[in-house]
Design a protein around this motif. Structure first.
Motif, PDB file in Angstrom:
ATOM      1  N   THR A 124       0.707  52.435 121.335  1.00  0.00           N
ATOM      2  CA  THR A 124       1.684  51.978 122.339  1.00  0.00           C
ATOM      3  C   THR A 124       2.826  51.152 121.761  1.00  0.00           C
ATOM      4  OG1 THR A 124       0.420  49.989 122.868  1.00  0.00           O
ATOM      5  CG2 THR A 124      -0.085  51.971 124.153  1.00  0.00           C
ATOM      6  N   THR A 125       2.833  50.867 120.457  1.00  0.00           N
ATOM      7  CA  THR A 125       4.032  50.281 119.840  1.00  0.00           C
ATOM      8  C   THR A 125       4.698  51.378 119.021  1.00  0.00           C
ATOM      9  OG1 THR A 125       2.918  49.591 117.797  1.00  0.00           O
ATOM     10  CG2 THR A 125       2.975  47.986 119.609  1.00  0.00           C
ATOM     11  N   SER A 164       0.972  53.559 111.861  1.00  0.00           N
ATOM     12  CA  SER A 164      -0.453  53.243 111.695  1.00  0.00           C
ATOM     13  C   SER A 164      -1.394  54.272 112.310  1.00  0.00           C
ATOM     14  CB  SER A 164      -0.759  51.847 112.233  1.00  0.00           C
ATOM     15  OG  SER A 164      -0.488  51.744 113.593  1.00  0.00           O
ATOM     16  N   ASP A 173      -5.963  45.621 123.969  1.00  0.00           N
ATOM     17  CA  ASP A 173      -5.827  44.163 123.872  1.00  0.00           C
ATOM     18  C   ASP A 173      -5.378  43.611 125.227  1.00  0.00           C
ATOM     19  OD1 ASP A 173      -2.968  44.016 124.069  1.00  0.00           O
ATOM     20  OD2 ASP A 173      -2.740  44.179 121.895  1.00  0.00           O
ATOM     21  N   GLY A 191      -0.852  48.684 116.462  1.00  0.00           N
ATOM     22  CA  GLY A 191      -1.566  48.900 115.211  1.00  0.00           C
ATOM     23  C   GLY A 191      -2.819  48.061 115.074  1.00  0.00           C
ATOM     24  N   VAL A 192      -2.823  46.898 115.670  1.00  0.00           N
ATOM     25  CA  VAL A 192      -4.006  46.041 115.613  1.00  0.00           C
ATOM     26  C   VAL A 192      -5.184  46.725 116.306  1.00  0.00           C
ATOM     27  CG1 VAL A 192      -4.998  43.895 116.523  1.00  0.00           C
ATOM     28  CG2 VAL A 192      -2.791  43.851 115.339  1.00  0.00           C
ATOM     29  N   LYS A 243      -6.292  55.495 108.073  1.00  0.00           N
ATOM     30  CA  LYS A 243      -6.782  54.212 107.558  1.00  0.00           C
ATOM     31  C   LYS A 243      -7.125  53.301 108.730  1.00  0.00           C
ATOM     32  CE  LYS A 243      -3.985  53.756 103.363  1.00  0.00           C
ATOM     33  NZ  LYS A 243      -3.059  52.804 102.724  1.00  0.00           N
ATOM     34  N   ASP A 287      -6.247  49.960 114.344  1.00  0.00           N
ATOM     35  CA  ASP A 287      -7.025  49.683 113.131  1.00  0.00           C
ATOM     36  C   ASP A 287      -8.422  49.163 113.484  1.00  0.00           C
ATOM     37  OD1 ASP A 287      -4.727  50.361 111.784  1.00  0.00           O
ATOM     38  OD2 ASP A 287      -4.605  48.533 110.592  1.00  0.00           O
ATOM     39  N   GLU A 337      -2.642  39.809 115.517  1.00  0.00           N
ATOM     40  CA  GLU A 337      -3.245  40.169 114.228  1.00  0.00           C
ATOM     41  C   GLU A 337      -4.618  39.533 113.999  1.00  0.00           C
ATOM     42  OE1 GLU A 337      -1.756  42.353 112.072  1.00  0.00           O
ATOM     43  OE2 GLU A 337      -3.331  42.136 110.570  1.00  0.00           O
ATOM     44  N   VAL A 372       5.829  54.498 127.242  1.00  0.00           N
ATOM     45  CA  VAL A 372       5.187  53.185 127.085  1.00  0.00           C
ATOM     46  C   VAL A 372       6.082  52.226 126.302  1.00  0.00           C
ATOM     47  CG1 VAL A 372       2.861  54.192 127.195  1.00  0.00           C
ATOM     48  CG2 VAL A 372       3.867  53.657 124.959  1.00  0.00           C
ATOM     49  N   THR A 427       8.194  49.104 127.912  1.00  0.00           N
ATOM     50  CA  THR A 427       7.720  47.726 128.133  1.00  0.00           C
ATOM     51  C   THR A 427       7.596  46.933 126.832  1.00  0.00           C
ATOM     52  OG1 THR A 427       5.413  48.472 128.036  1.00  0.00           O
ATOM     53  CG2 THR A 427       6.411  48.328 130.227  1.00  0.00           C
ATOM     54  N   LYS A 451      -5.499  40.956 103.781  1.00  0.00           N
ATOM     55  CA  LYS A 451      -5.261  41.911 104.876  1.00  0.00           C
ATOM     56  C   LYS A 451      -5.882  43.269 104.565  1.00  0.00           C
ATOM     57  CE  LYS A 451      -1.638  43.117 107.179  1.00  0.00           C
ATOM     58  NZ  LYS A 451      -1.318  43.217 108.567  1.00  0.00           N
ATOM     59  N   LYS A 475      -7.978  41.395 114.276  1.00  0.00           N
ATOM     60  CA  LYS A 475      -8.482  42.362 113.293  1.00  0.00           C
ATOM     61  C   LYS A 475      -9.485  41.653 112.385  1.00  0.00           C
ATOM     62  CE  LYS A 475      -5.862  45.086 110.703  1.00  0.00           C
ATOM     63  NZ  LYS A 475      -4.642  45.686 110.081  1.00  0.00           N
TER      64      LYS A 475
HETATM   65  P1  NAD Z   1       0.282  44.821 117.504  1.00  0.00           P
HETATM   66  O1  NAD Z   1      -0.784  45.818 117.655  1.00  0.00           O
HETATM   67  O2  NAD Z   1      -0.121  43.407 117.333  1.00  0.00           O
HETATM   68  O3  NAD Z   1       1.274  44.940 118.740  1.00  0.00           O
HETATM   69  C1  NAD Z   1       2.362  44.037 118.861  1.00  0.00           C
HETATM   70  C2  NAD Z   1       2.379  43.342 120.213  1.00  0.00           C
HETATM   71  O4  NAD Z   1       2.867  44.246 121.209  1.00  0.00           O
HETATM   72  C3  NAD Z   1       1.016  42.898 120.713  1.00  0.00           C
HETATM   73  O5  NAD Z   1       1.140  41.647 121.308  1.00  0.00           O
HETATM   74  C4  NAD Z   1       0.653  43.945 121.764  1.00  0.00           C
HETATM   75  O6  NAD Z   1      -0.188  43.427 122.760  1.00  0.00           O
HETATM   76  C5  NAD Z   1       1.988  44.289 122.322  1.00  0.00           C
HETATM   77  N1  NAD Z   1       2.133  45.647 122.871  1.00  0.00           N
HETATM   78  C6  NAD Z   1       1.650  46.793 122.350  1.00  0.00           C
HETATM   79  N2  NAD Z   1       2.101  47.848 123.027  1.00  0.00           N
HETATM   80  C7  NAD Z   1       2.886  47.365 124.019  1.00  0.00           C
HETATM   81  C8  NAD Z   1       3.667  47.970 125.052  1.00  0.00           C
HETATM   82  N3  NAD Z   1       3.770  49.296 125.141  1.00  0.00           N
HETATM   83  N4  NAD Z   1       4.332  47.162 125.906  1.00  0.00           N
HETATM   84  C9  NAD Z   1       4.281  45.812 125.776  1.00  0.00           C
HETATM   85  N5  NAD Z   1       3.591  45.188 124.802  1.00  0.00           N
HETATM   86  C10 NAD Z   1       2.909  45.950 123.939  1.00  0.00           C
HETATM   87  O7  NAD Z   1       1.233  45.144 116.250  1.00  0.00           O
HETATM   88  P2  NAD Z   1       1.758  46.506 115.620  1.00  0.00           P
HETATM   89  O8  NAD Z   1       3.037  46.164 115.008  1.00  0.00           O
HETATM   90  O9  NAD Z   1       1.677  47.636 116.565  1.00  0.00           O
HETATM   91  O10 NAD Z   1       0.691  46.807 114.484  1.00  0.00           O
HETATM   92  C11 NAD Z   1       0.533  45.957 113.365  1.00  0.00           C
HETATM   93  C12 NAD Z   1      -0.761  46.282 112.677  1.00  0.00           C
HETATM   94  O11 NAD Z   1      -0.736  47.639 112.229  1.00  0.00           O
HETATM   95  C13 NAD Z   1      -1.053  45.429 111.463  1.00  0.00           C
HETATM   96  O12 NAD Z   1      -2.347  44.913 111.557  1.00  0.00           O
HETATM   97  C14 NAD Z   1      -0.963  46.407 110.309  1.00  0.00           C
HETATM   98  O13 NAD Z   1      -1.840  46.077 109.245  1.00  0.00           O
HETATM   99  C15 NAD Z   1      -1.346  47.691 110.963  1.00  0.00           C
HETATM  100  N6  NAD Z   1      -0.883  48.878 110.254  1.00  0.00           N
HETATM  101  C16 NAD Z   1      -1.794  49.809 109.916  1.00  0.00           C
HETATM  102  C17 NAD Z   1      -1.417  50.951 109.247  1.00  0.00           C
HETATM  103  C18 NAD Z   1      -2.436  52.003 108.938  1.00  0.00           C
HETATM  104  O14 NAD Z   1      -2.143  52.933 108.192  1.00  0.00           O
HETATM  105  N7  NAD Z   1      -3.620  51.931 109.495  1.00  0.00           N
HETATM  106  C19 NAD Z   1      -0.079  51.153 108.909  1.00  0.00           C
HETATM  107  C20 NAD Z   1       0.848  50.180 109.270  1.00  0.00           C
HETATM  108  C21 NAD Z   1       0.430  49.039 109.932  1.00  0.00           C
END
Ligand code: NAD
Ligand code: ZN
Length: 362
Positions: free
Chosen positions: A131-132, A139, A44, A107-108, A144, A111, A75, A171, A174, A153, A78
């Motif tokens: 990276t989160t 995730s 992203d 996770g975005v 999934k 997925d 989000e 990672v 940050t 969702k 997605k």
């Molecule tokens: P996200 O992917 O939106 O990341 C959160 C924010 O952090 C974004 O703005 C991203 O650009 C930023 N970011 C990411 N890594 C970074 C880093 N290392 N340094 C600085 N900024 C960074 O949100 P999320 O919480 O990671 O994931 C949420 C998503 O995961 C939801 O869509 C949810 O449905 C999905 N999810 C899926 C499963 C699965 O089993 N597939 C399980 C749980 C959640």
């Protein structure tokens, strides 16, 4: 320090490698597991300059034909609109059945990238570089992948397992504070539902976890991945009901998310509050002593997570809970602790007790 969690699935197995300073080894990690003629990196806009571009450069330097594709952070990416864009950009970049998708992001991106991998040319090999913290412990494990519909969702997707997952704890340096803490809620969840020793480790290492210490994080992430992998291995396609334990705190969480408006509460924040509601509910049902809730409250507070229900209309929360898919025939069902480290699915819970469990949190 490095750790490898092996995920053993019925058809094939793969590694999750966790440690510090391992992003530089990414091309090696991928090439050891699949022949890569063309790497399609999906990221992203926020992660792109931080990790997307460095990994793309490393892949190119390792001789891989490399395409880097990016979507807006958040989000809303997605979506079928972004999937359509990524399918076409992949095609334009010369993707074919032998291309490999590498998702670099939260996770975005995991997925969505996984969904592209599962669908393009009837399925491409796939790697995750989460990276989160949420993506690293939740995730990216379980296979999934998918996108959202405007009103539902994760409604469209597939089970699509990666060839490997590469987790660099550096990672997280940050990652914004709130996002980091939100990921910790799912970590605490694993302790409560499956592993009292891990819960105690978290209690004893709050300070190291809060300063994002590399070794503490390596252990926390590896243990979380292992615990989720154990559950996933026993219920690969969510058919036996065993994966339900992962929903601890989530029935309340989803009801808060639905009434708060998405964005106001991060998912992990709602999980933190939701777990405490579920634990208080278990107390009201005389299934656990108060101490089990108190330990969770203390740990979640020490990790900087919110613990009191949001100021929203309780009747709206209850209505949202009745609409949740875990409610069968109007009866409320919850995953509740029986002791610290074990949970059970409990059906037929009176709605007034669930309401009290929320009100008691104020
Ligand atoms: P996200 O992917 O939106 O990341 C959160 C924010 O952090 C974004 O703005 C991203 O650009 C930023 N970011 C990411 N890594 C970074 C880093 N290392 N340094 C600085 N900024 C960074 O949100 P999320 O919480 O990671 O994931 C949420 C998503 O995961 C939801 O869509 C949810 O449905 C999905 N999810 C899926 C499963 C699965 O089993 N597939 C399980 C749980 C959640
Ligand atoms: Zn969750």
């Amino acid at each position: 320090e490095h750790k490898i969690v092996r995920v053993e699935l019925s058809e094939r197995s793969y590694d999750i490698e966790i440690g510090a300073e391992i992003i530089s080894k990414a091309p090696e990690f991928f090439a050891a597991r699949t022949k890569i003629s063309h790497a399609i990196l999906i990221t992203d806009d926020q992660v792109r300059p931080l990790y997307g571009e460095p990994i793309a450069r490393a892949c190119a330097a390792a001789g891989m034909r490399t395409t880097l594709l990016s979507v807006p952070a958040g989000e809303t990416s997605k979506s079928i609109t972004m999937a359509d864009r990524l399918w076409n950009e992949s095609l334009d970049a010369g993707a074919d059945r032998k291309s490999v998708v590498i998702a670099v992001g939260g996770g975005v991106v995991g997925d969505l990238g996984g969904f592209i991998a599962a669908s393009f040319a009837r399925g491409l090999a796939f790697f995750q570089v989460p990276t989160t913290l949420l993506a690293q412990v939740d995730s990216s494990v379980g296979g999934k992948v998918g996108i959202n519909l405007p009103s539902a969702k994760n409604m469209v997707g597939a089970f699509w397992q990666p060839q490997g997952v590469l987790i660099d704890v550096d990672v997280l340096q940050t990652l914004p504070e709130r996002e980091y803490r939100a990921g910790l809620a799912e970590v605490v969840k694993y302790g409560v539902i499956l592993d009292p020793e891990f819960f105690a480790f978290l209690e004893n290492n709050v300070e190291a976890i809060n300063r994002r210490d590399q070794n503490a994080l390596t252990h926390v992430i590896a243990r979380s991945c292992q615990l989720k992998a154990d559950v996933v291995q026993a219920d690969e396609r969510e058919t036996t009901g065993l994966r339900a334990v992962l929903n601890y705190g989530h029935t309340f969480c989803h009801a808060f998310e639905a009434t708060c408006g998405y964005g106001e509460l991060l998912h992990g924040e709602a999980v933190s509050i939701g777990m405490l509601c579920a634990s208080r509910l278990a107390e009201l049902l005389e299934r656990i002593p108060a101490e089990v809730t108190e330990r969770q409250l203390k740990l979640l507070t020490a990790l900087g997570l919110p613990t009191t229900p949001p100021k929203v209309d309780i009747d709206q929360v209850m209505a949202a809970m009745q609409r949740d898919k875990k409610v069968e025939h109007g009866r409320l069902q919850f995953v509740l602790p029986t002791t610290l480290g074990h949970v059970e699915l409990v059906g037929d819970v009176p709605a007034n007790l669930a309401k009290r469990a929320i009100n008691d949190g104020d």
